[in-house]
Design a protein around this motif. Sequence first.
Motif, PDB file in Angstrom:
ATOM      1  N   GLN A  19     -18.257 -12.846  -0.063  1.00 51.98           N
ATOM      2  CA  GLN A  19     -18.257 -13.571   1.203  1.00 51.98           C
ATOM      3  C   GLN A  19     -16.850 -14.106   1.433  1.00 51.98           C
ATOM      4  O   GLN A  19     -16.208 -14.625   0.530  1.00 51.98           O
ATOM      5  N   ASN A  20     -16.376 -13.950   2.660  1.00 56.18           N
ATOM      6  CA  ASN A  20     -15.075 -14.469   3.046  1.00 56.18           C
ATOM      7  C   ASN A  20     -15.138 -15.992   3.095  1.00 56.18           C
ATOM      8  O   ASN A  20     -16.060 -16.561   3.657  1.00 56.18           O
ATOM      9  N   VAL A  21     -14.169 -16.648   2.497  1.00 55.90           N
ATOM     10  CA  VAL A  21     -14.090 -18.105   2.573  1.00 55.90           C
ATOM     11  C   VAL A  21     -12.673 -18.492   2.961  1.00 55.90           C
ATOM     12  O   VAL A  21     -11.733 -17.740   2.772  1.00 55.90           O
ATOM     13  N   GLY A  22     -12.519 -19.659   3.505  1.00 49.73           N
ATOM     14  CA  GLY A  22     -11.206 -20.131   3.890  1.00 49.73           C
ATOM     15  C   GLY A  22     -10.908 -19.874   5.352  1.00 49.73           C
ATOM     16  O   GLY A  22     -11.719 -19.320   6.093  1.00 49.73           O
ATOM     17  N   PRO A  23      -9.701 -20.264   5.779  1.00 49.74           N
ATOM     18  CA  PRO A  23      -9.334 -20.131   7.190  1.00 49.74           C
ATOM     19  C   PRO A  23      -9.095 -18.667   7.578  1.00 49.74           C
ATOM     20  O   PRO A  23      -8.852 -17.816   6.722  1.00 49.74           O
ATOM     21  N   PRO A  24      -9.131 -18.380   8.879  1.00 47.68           N
ATOM     22  CA  PRO A  24      -8.944 -17.004   9.346  1.00 47.68           C
ATOM     23  C   PRO A  24      -7.470 -16.617   9.492  1.00 47.68           C
ATOM     24  O   PRO A  24      -7.127 -15.805  10.342  1.00 47.68           O
ATOM     25  N   THR A  25      -6.606 -17.174   8.671  1.00 49.59           N
ATOM     26  CA  THR A  25      -5.170 -16.909   8.782  1.00 49.59           C
ATOM     27  C   THR A  25      -4.709 -15.910   7.729  1.00 49.59           C
ATOM     28  O   THR A  25      -3.614 -16.027   7.196  1.00 49.59           O
ATOM     29  N   LYS A  26      -5.502 -14.913   7.449  1.00 53.19           N
ATOM     30  CA  LYS A  26      -5.208 -13.949   6.411  1.00 53.19           C
ATOM     31  C   LYS A  26      -4.354 -12.799   6.956  1.00 53.19           C
ATOM     32  O   LYS A  26      -4.451 -12.445   8.117  1.00 53.19           O
ATOM     33  N   SER A  27      -3.544 -12.230   6.085  1.00 47.61           N
ATOM     34  CA  SER A  27      -2.804 -11.027   6.432  1.00 47.61           C
ATOM     35  C   SER A  27      -2.641 -10.203   5.159  1.00 47.61           C
ATOM     36  O   SER A  27      -2.734 -10.725   4.047  1.00 47.61           O
ATOM     37  N   ALA A  28      -2.402  -8.901   5.333  1.00 45.43           N
ATOM     38  CA  ALA A  28      -2.258  -8.036   4.167  1.00 45.43           C
ATOM     39  C   ALA A  28      -1.235  -6.949   4.451  1.00 45.43           C
ATOM     40  O   ALA A  28      -1.014  -6.570   5.604  1.00 45.43           O
ATOM     41  N   SER A  29      -0.654  -6.459   3.390  1.00 49.21           N
ATOM     42  CA  SER A  29       0.284  -5.347   3.452  1.00 49.21           C
ATOM     43  C   SER A  29      -0.074  -4.391   2.323  1.00 49.21           C
ATOM     44  O   SER A  29      -0.251  -4.813   1.181  1.00 49.21           O
ATOM     45  N   VAL A  30      -0.202  -3.103   2.652  1.00 50.65           N
ATOM     46  CA  VAL A  30      -0.529  -2.098   1.649  1.00 50.65           C
ATOM     47  C   VAL A  30       0.556  -1.029   1.693  1.00 50.65           C
ATOM     48  O   VAL A  30       0.945  -0.572   2.764  1.00 50.65           O
ATOM     49  N   LYS A  31       1.044  -0.648   0.520  1.00 47.19           N
ATOM     50  CA  LYS A  31       2.063   0.390   0.416  1.00 47.19           C
ATOM     51  C   LYS A  31       1.611   1.416  -0.605  1.00 47.19           C
ATOM     52  O   LYS A  31       1.138   1.060  -1.678  1.00 47.19           O
ATOM     53  N   LEU A  32       1.755   2.685  -0.256  1.00 47.92           N
ATOM     54  CA  LEU A  32       1.399   3.771  -1.162  1.00 47.92           C
ATOM     55  C   LEU A  32       2.631   4.643  -1.355  1.00 47.92           C
ATOM     56  O   LEU A  32       3.180   5.180  -0.387  1.00 47.92           O
ATOM     57  N   PHE A  33       3.073   4.752  -2.605  1.00 44.74           N
ATOM     58  CA  PHE A  33       4.253   5.537  -2.938  1.00 44.74           C
ATOM     59  C   PHE A  33       3.838   6.792  -3.688  1.00 44.74           C
ATOM     60  O   PHE A  33       2.735   6.893  -4.208  1.00 44.74           O
ATOM     61  N   ASP A  34       4.722   7.760  -3.738  1.00 47.33           N
ATOM     62  CA  ASP A  34       4.488   9.004  -4.479  1.00 47.33           C
ATOM     63  C   ASP A  34       3.226   9.717  -3.990  1.00 47.33           C
ATOM     64  O   ASP A  34       2.371  10.136  -4.776  1.00 47.33           O
ATOM     65  N   VAL A  35       3.117   9.865  -2.678  1.00 44.86           N
ATOM     66  CA  VAL A  35       1.957  10.525  -2.073  1.00 44.86           C
ATOM     67  C   VAL A  35       1.947  11.993  -2.481  1.00 44.86           C
ATOM     68  O   VAL A  35       2.956  12.695  -2.385  1.00 44.86           O
ATOM     69  N   GLU A  36       0.815  12.454  -2.965  1.00 45.99           N
ATOM     70  CA  GLU A  36       0.639  13.846  -3.380  1.00 45.99           C
ATOM     71  C   GLU A  36      -0.091  14.672  -2.330  1.00 45.99           C
ATOM     72  O   GLU A  36       0.051  15.884  -2.281  1.00 45.99           O
TER      73      GLU A  36
END
Length: 87
Positions: A19-36
Amino acid sequence: MLTLDIDQFMLELKDGAFQNVGPPTKSASVKLFDVEDAEAREFGDKRVKLVFEDDDGNEVQVALFPEDVREIVRDVEALEDDSPVFE
């Protein structure tokens, strides 16, 4: 290699469910290296899904509208003309 950076993110595990808890001020960054493996395919009626996977089985999927895909194609074509990356 997959990196994941999540700011101000908290989950609660209760009765086997997250369950999500906390304020709605979330952010994310995803990086994928060495893509095959990389592919593009239809996603629903109006979008294109780009799928990238590395040799460890990490996968990133991005769904874009056609106009956004066309813009990326133009960016890549400009790199082919101007950048030493494609030499």
